[in-house]
Design an enzyme around this catalytic site. Structure first.
Site, PDB file in Angstrom:
ATOM      1  CG  ASP A 157      -9.268   1.507   8.735  1.00  5.39           C
ATOM      2  OD1 ASP A 157     -10.136   2.450   8.823  1.00  5.39           O
ATOM      3  OD2 ASP A 157      -9.764   0.162   8.882  1.00  5.39           O
ATOM      4  CD  GLU A 188       0.891   0.665   7.093  1.00  2.83           C
ATOM      5  OE1 GLU A 188       0.571   0.918   6.021  1.00  2.83           O
ATOM      6  OE2 GLU A 188       0.947  -0.358   7.719  1.00  2.83           O
ATOM      7  CG  ASP A 189      -1.616   1.943   3.031  1.00  2.00           C
ATOM      8  OD1 ASP A 189      -1.447   1.555   4.281  1.00  2.00           O
ATOM      9  OD2 ASP A 189      -2.204   1.121   2.163  1.00  2.00           O
ATOM     10  N   GLY A 245       0.797  -1.327   0.140  1.00  4.44           N
ATOM     11  CA  GLY A 245      -0.070  -0.168  -0.009  1.00  4.44           C
ATOM     12  C   GLY A 245       0.805   1.425  -0.003  1.00  4.44           C
ATOM     13  NE  ARG A 295      -1.903  -2.942  -4.235  1.00  2.00           N
ATOM     14  CZ  ARG A 295      -2.180  -3.033  -2.979  1.00  2.00           C
ATOM     15  NH1 ARG A 295      -1.977  -2.063  -2.355  1.00  2.00           N
ATOM     16  NH2 ARG A 295      -2.393  -4.256  -2.361  1.00  2.00           N
ATOM     17  CG  PHE A 324     -12.501   1.010   1.576  1.00  2.00           C
ATOM     18  CD1 PHE A 324     -11.969   0.191   2.560  1.00  2.00           C
ATOM     19  CD2 PHE A 324     -11.862   0.735   0.495  1.00  2.00           C
ATOM     20  CE1 PHE A 324     -11.066  -0.552   2.744  1.00  2.00           C
ATOM     21  CE2 PHE A 324     -10.929  -0.279   0.097  1.00  2.00           C
ATOM     22  CZ  PHE A 324     -10.383  -0.808   1.344  1.00  2.00           C
ATOM     23  CB  VAL A 325      -9.692   6.261   0.268  1.00  2.00           C
ATOM     24  CG1 VAL A 325     -10.679   7.341   0.678  1.00  2.00           C
ATOM     25  CG2 VAL A 325      -8.718   5.781   1.398  1.00  2.00           C
TER      26      VAL A 325
HETATM   27  P1  IMP Z   1      -5.839  -1.394  10.416  1.00  2.00           P
HETATM   28  O1  IMP Z   1      -4.928  -2.317  10.691  1.00  2.00           O
HETATM   29  O2  IMP Z   1      -6.976  -1.291  10.842  1.00  2.00           O
HETATM   30  O3  IMP Z   1      -5.217   0.117  11.030  1.00  2.00           O
HETATM   31  O4  IMP Z   1      -5.691  -1.408   8.653  1.00  2.00           O
HETATM   32  C1  IMP Z   1      -4.394  -0.791   7.996  1.00  2.00           C
HETATM   33  C2  IMP Z   1      -4.187  -1.513   6.791  1.00  2.00           C
HETATM   34  O5  IMP Z   1      -5.652  -1.606   6.185  1.00  2.00           O
HETATM   35  C3  IMP Z   1      -3.898  -0.375   5.723  1.00  2.00           C
HETATM   36  O6  IMP Z   1      -2.018  -0.702   5.620  1.00  2.00           O
HETATM   37  C4  IMP Z   1      -4.403  -0.716   4.366  1.00  2.00           C
HETATM   38  O7  IMP Z   1      -3.792  -1.629   3.752  1.00  2.00           O
HETATM   39  C5  IMP Z   1      -5.636  -1.102   4.908  1.00  2.00           C
HETATM   40  N1  IMP Z   1      -6.939  -0.111   4.606  1.00  2.00           N
HETATM   41  C6  IMP Z   1      -7.367   0.517   5.708  1.00  2.00           C
HETATM   42  N2  IMP Z   1      -8.427   1.175   5.496  1.00  2.00           N
HETATM   43  C7  IMP Z   1      -8.346   1.296   3.921  1.00  2.00           C
HETATM   44  C8  IMP Z   1      -8.968   2.076   3.074  1.00  2.00           C
HETATM   45  O8  IMP Z   1      -9.782   2.856   3.136  1.00  2.00           O
HETATM   46  N3  IMP Z   1      -8.601   1.882   1.835  1.00  2.00           N
HETATM   47  C9  IMP Z   1      -7.527   0.839   1.383  1.00  2.00           C
HETATM   48  N4  IMP Z   1      -7.041   0.308   2.365  1.00  2.00           N
HETATM   49  C10 IMP Z   1      -7.430   0.425   3.507  1.00  2.00           C
HETATM   50 MG    MG Z   2      -3.966  -2.603   1.583  1.00  2.00          MG
END
Ligand code: IMP
Ligand code: MG
Length: 180
Positions: free
Chosen positions: A103, A99-100, A44, A165, A152-153
């Site tokens: 969330d 990180e991208d 990401g 991507r 969701f982006v």
């Molecule tokens: P977390 O563990 O819930 O914080 O998730 C982090 C990962 O979930 C990120 O590195 C993304 O790969 C993916 N992710 C979370 N939200 C989005 C979104 O809105 N679009 C795309 N990928 C997401």
């Molecule tokens: Mg991802």
């Protein structure tokens, strides 16, 4: 064609450029005179990482790491699995995880705990996007590009089921794509 899958553009290419420059300015200031190991979290953050490192005016080295989080779903998962680990020993080094998006925060929390055990000199997180409304654990990045609402982006490295991507803008994915 992917246009029909896009609900709207959330952050356009030119705004992304400004955000990345702003983050790099802060990082350049904070690590002045220091060496820095910059870690690209695959897949990401690959595009954000590529843009960010070219704005860094520091003595940097690059590393790549891949952990699994979402699979093909738009929902979060609770555990991380290392798919590709760092090749370099990080003990005593300044490490910046790129990180991208943060969330639920679970991925980055688990990752920070895991890397902290390797005793780096410092360990920080730069994230392009932050969705604080979705946070499930107490964690925040040190360098945050933009706080976004609970949507969701995709694009600029971010995917849904490995697609989108390559979009230049960060876009809100049409709900019809994942709500069936
Ligand atoms: P977390 O563990 O819930 O914080 O998730 C982090 C990962 O979930 C990120 O590195 C993304 O790969 C993916 N992710 C979370 N939200 C989005 C979104 O809105 N679009 C795309 N990928 C997401
Ligand atoms: Mg991802």
């Amino acid at each position: 064609m992917v246009n029909k899958d896009i609900q709207s553009v959330l952050i356009c290419e030119s705004e992304i450029k400004e955000i990345v420059k702003g983050l790099a300015t802060k990082i350049n200031k904070d690590y002045i005179g220091e060496q820095l190991l910059v870690v690209c979290m695959l897949k990401g953050s690959c595009i954000f990482f590529s843009d960010l490192i070219r704005e860094l005016d520091l003595d940097i080295r690059l590393e790549f790491m891949r952990i699994s989080s979402y699979g093909n779903s738009a929902k979060t998962s609770n555990n991380v699995k290392i798919i590709h680990d760092l090749q370099e020993d990080i003990k005593g080094k300044n490490v910046l995880i790129v990180e991208d998006i943060i969330d639920s925060g679970r991925t980055i929390k688990n990752l920070k705990e895991l890397l902290a055990k390797r005793e780096p000199k410092s360990l920080r997180v730069a994230t392009m996007l932050d969705k604080p409304d979705r946070r499930e654990v107490d964690i925040n990045g040190e360098y945050i590009g933009k706080v976004i609402p609970n949507e969701f982006v995709v694009g600029y490295g971010l995917d849904y089921a490995q697609k989108y991507r390559n979009l230049k803008d960060i876009c809100v994915l049409a709900k019809s794509v994942y709500l069936n």
